[in-house]
Design an enzyme around this catalytic site. Sequence first.
Site, short mmCIF file in Angstrom:
data_model
loop_
_atom_site.label_atom_id
_atom_site.label_comp_id
_atom_site.label_asym_id
_atom_site.label_seq_id
_atom_site.Cartn_x
_atom_site.Cartn_y
_atom_site.Cartn_z
N THR A 1 34.88 46.71 38.97
CA THR A 1 35.26 46.15 40.26
C THR A 1 35.74 44.70 40.12
OG1 THR A 1 33.52 47.51 41.27
CG2 THR A 1 34.44 45.77 42.64
N SER B 1 28.60 37.30 37.89
CA SER B 1 28.32 37.10 39.31
C SER B 1 26.85 37.11 39.66
CB SER B 1 29.08 38.15 40.12
OG SER B 1 29.02 37.83 41.47
N HIS B 2 26.45 38.08 40.50
CA HIS B 2 25.09 38.13 41.01
C HIS B 2 24.14 38.79 40.02
CE1 HIS B 2 27.31 41.74 41.72
NE2 HIS B 2 26.17 42.41 41.78
N ASP C 1 25.31 32.95 45.19
CA ASP C 1 24.97 33.75 44.01
C ASP C 1 25.31 33.03 42.70
OD1 ASP C 1 27.73 33.91 44.22
OD2 ASP C 1 27.79 35.90 43.30
N ASP D 1 27.83 32.88 40.62
CA ASP D 1 29.10 32.17 40.45
C ASP D 1 29.64 31.56 41.74
OD1 ASP D 1 29.58 34.71 41.45
OD2 ASP D 1 31.59 34.82 40.59
N ASP E 1 30.45 32.78 44.76
CA ASP E 1 31.41 33.39 45.69
C ASP E 1 30.73 34.17 46.80
OD1 ASP E 1 30.63 35.47 44.07
OD2 ASP E 1 32.65 36.05 43.44
N ARG E 2 29.44 34.48 46.65
CA ARG E 2 28.74 35.22 47.70
C ARG E 2 27.94 34.27 48.60
NH1 ARG E 2 26.45 40.95 45.59
NH2 ARG E 2 28.32 41.58 44.46
N THR F 1 36.65 48.58 48.02
CA THR F 1 35.72 47.55 47.54
C THR F 1 36.35 46.79 46.39
OG1 THR F 1 33.79 48.79 48.20
CG2 THR F 1 33.49 47.22 46.39
N GLU G 1 30.74 43.78 52.91
CA GLU G 1 29.31 43.95 53.14
C GLU G 1 28.49 43.37 52.00
OE1 GLU G 1 27.73 45.97 50.81
OE2 GLU G 1 29.70 46.37 49.95
N LYS H 1 36.39 35.31 47.25
CA LYS H 1 35.44 35.05 48.31
C LYS H 1 34.75 33.73 47.99
CE LYS H 1 32.07 38.33 46.35
NZ LYS H 1 32.79 39.06 45.31
C1 G16 Z 1 32.20 42.14 43.18
C2 G16 Z 1 33.53 42.24 43.86
C3 G16 Z 1 33.34 42.56 45.30
C4 G16 Z 1 32.51 43.82 45.46
C5 G16 Z 1 31.19 43.65 44.73
C6 G16 Z 1 30.37 44.91 44.70
O1 G16 Z 1 31.52 41.03 43.68
O2 G16 Z 1 34.26 41.03 43.73
O3 G16 Z 1 34.59 42.70 45.89
O4 G16 Z 1 32.26 44.09 46.80
O5 G16 Z 1 31.43 43.30 43.39
O6 G16 Z 1 31.06 45.87 43.97
P1 G16 Z 1 30.36 47.22 43.57
O7 G16 Z 1 29.91 47.84 44.86
O8 G16 Z 1 31.44 48.01 42.87
O9 G16 Z 1 29.18 46.91 42.69
P2 G16 Z 1 30.91 39.95 42.69
O10 G16 Z 1 30.25 38.95 43.59
O11 G16 Z 1 29.96 40.72 41.83
O12 G16 Z 1 32.07 39.41 41.91
#
Ligand code: G16
Length: 542
Positions: free
Chosen positions: A18, A112-113, A276, A278, A280-281, A343, A363, A375
């Site tokens: 993703t 990320s998270h 989070d 990085d 962005d959340r 997503t 979400e 984001k």
């Molecule tokens: C990433 C993507 C988001 C996505 C999220 C969850 O966020 O940038 O657009 O909504 O993952 O994705 P999944 O449901 O496939 O785990 P982040 O904050 O991890 O970069």
Amino acid sequence: MRSVTHSTQPIEGQKPGTSGLRKKTPVFMRPHYLENFVQSIFDTVGARGKTFVLGGDGRYFNDRAAQVILKMAAANGVARMIVGQGALLSTPAASHLIRLNETDGGIILSASHNPGGPTEDFGVKFNMPNGGPAPEAVTEAMFARTREIAEYRILEGAEVDLSAPGRVTLGAMQVDVVDPVADYAALMESLFDFEAIRALVKSGFTMRFDGMCAVTGPYAHEILERRLGMAEGTVVQGAPLPDFGGHHPDPNPTWAHALMEEMMGPKAPDFGAASDGDGDRNMIVGRGIYVSPSDSLAVLAANAHLAPAYKGGLKGVARSMPTSCAVDRVAKALRIEAYETPTGWKFFGNLLDAGRATLCGEESFGTGSDHVREKDGLWAVLLWLNILAVRKASVAEILHDHWKTYGRNYYSRHDFEALDTHAAEEMMSRLKASIPTLPGTEIEGLAILSADDFAYHDPVDGSVARAQGVRVRFTDGSRIVLRLSGTGTEGATLRLYLERYEPDPSRHDLDPQEALGPVIRAAHALAGIREQIGRDRPNVIT
Ligand code: G16
């Protein structure tokens, strides 16, 4: 300094998900693993004579990976790298620097998270010259390259000193080490009414920001405490640590539980937020009230005109398909377009570039606008603060007022983590196979109106993304969505998204899990969750 070419062989599984390539840190640290992927990036997007941004969220291996990438960039003929001091950059700050300096893109080091540390997660992703994550056509080309790679180029020699801002050279490449916060903070100051927020703070307004020992801490200290005058100590867990202090840096009620407890307790400040790994959340909490990300997006869309950057109104809004339809109701009232994308923030890029959407959200605790192409956690916090400063109302008042106007979309996401991958895929296949038989049937007392496997037709470039999640709509307006996460690094994660619309204000204060009870039961019965993956209950509820 000598440029050397190393022979290598393709490594299995370097397919970006993703959001970039995410794997366990020890996997990334294996011989040639990082190098193969980075060379595949350069081979796909080109390197000679180009300028890129580089930075990451400071997790374990961030510093060493940055040095490897710099040496590879120099050996591949990159002209200039703009690097965050200490190899740190939040994802939105990296997106901003890519745009501000009109570069050829950037490499962001982050999972990320996901937790960080020697046995946790690491990630690499490439962002395009527009500042946004590479679209699927580009990540597919990178993946294809990883499957045929035979060599990579790297400079041998000393490392670059990234400890202070300044200009250095690495071979023939120029390296500009920049303060990670300064340009981003200036951008935020240009978007929002800092004067009004400062006045709110002076009037006694209090806030708690949880940096979760991740990259946002330095940004939050600078903007909230120094520029907006909030008390020292407003920002907690504000120093980035390689293992995020052992925390799971995911700003949701489960992982940001210390903040949740404080906000629900007797000494709660007026406003709470967390970000989070990085940056962005975001998670938004008022005194005694949690704001779901889908509601936050809807409230921001309805009130954005109160901030200087959006005073002319919004061109349109966009949400990922599993995000609740709350923002659609706002768009309808504002008579602007509402787009529904798969997503992944990368799907918003074209809409933002084409000027079709101004605000986007998911979400998964992501909200942002056309100021960058990622984001942006602190941006969402500042837009909330701007709205609170102008409306002079509490978060609870604003939320209840919003529900009264638009109705409430009760919403929740249930995650079933670390599943057997085969069992999870099997469950999804069976569910997909049953789609044609579902409309017109009834399950747990709910009548199914429609069912499909979501496909997105990008209105800007005409590209099509298929198989983005099973969605089932019921005749009473309720909805369930099921899909497998594309960001996990261990087994599979099933995400079950649940939604029910309630127009009646006397029923706007229910516990979402209770309000969603029938929808939850229908989802379990429909997918056969217990039978197929052996789980009765989710690990995480948001
Ligand atoms: C990433 C993507 C988001 C996505 C999220 C969850 O966020 O940038 O657009 O909504 O993952 O994705 P999944 O449901 O496939 O785990 P982040 O904050 O991890 O970069």
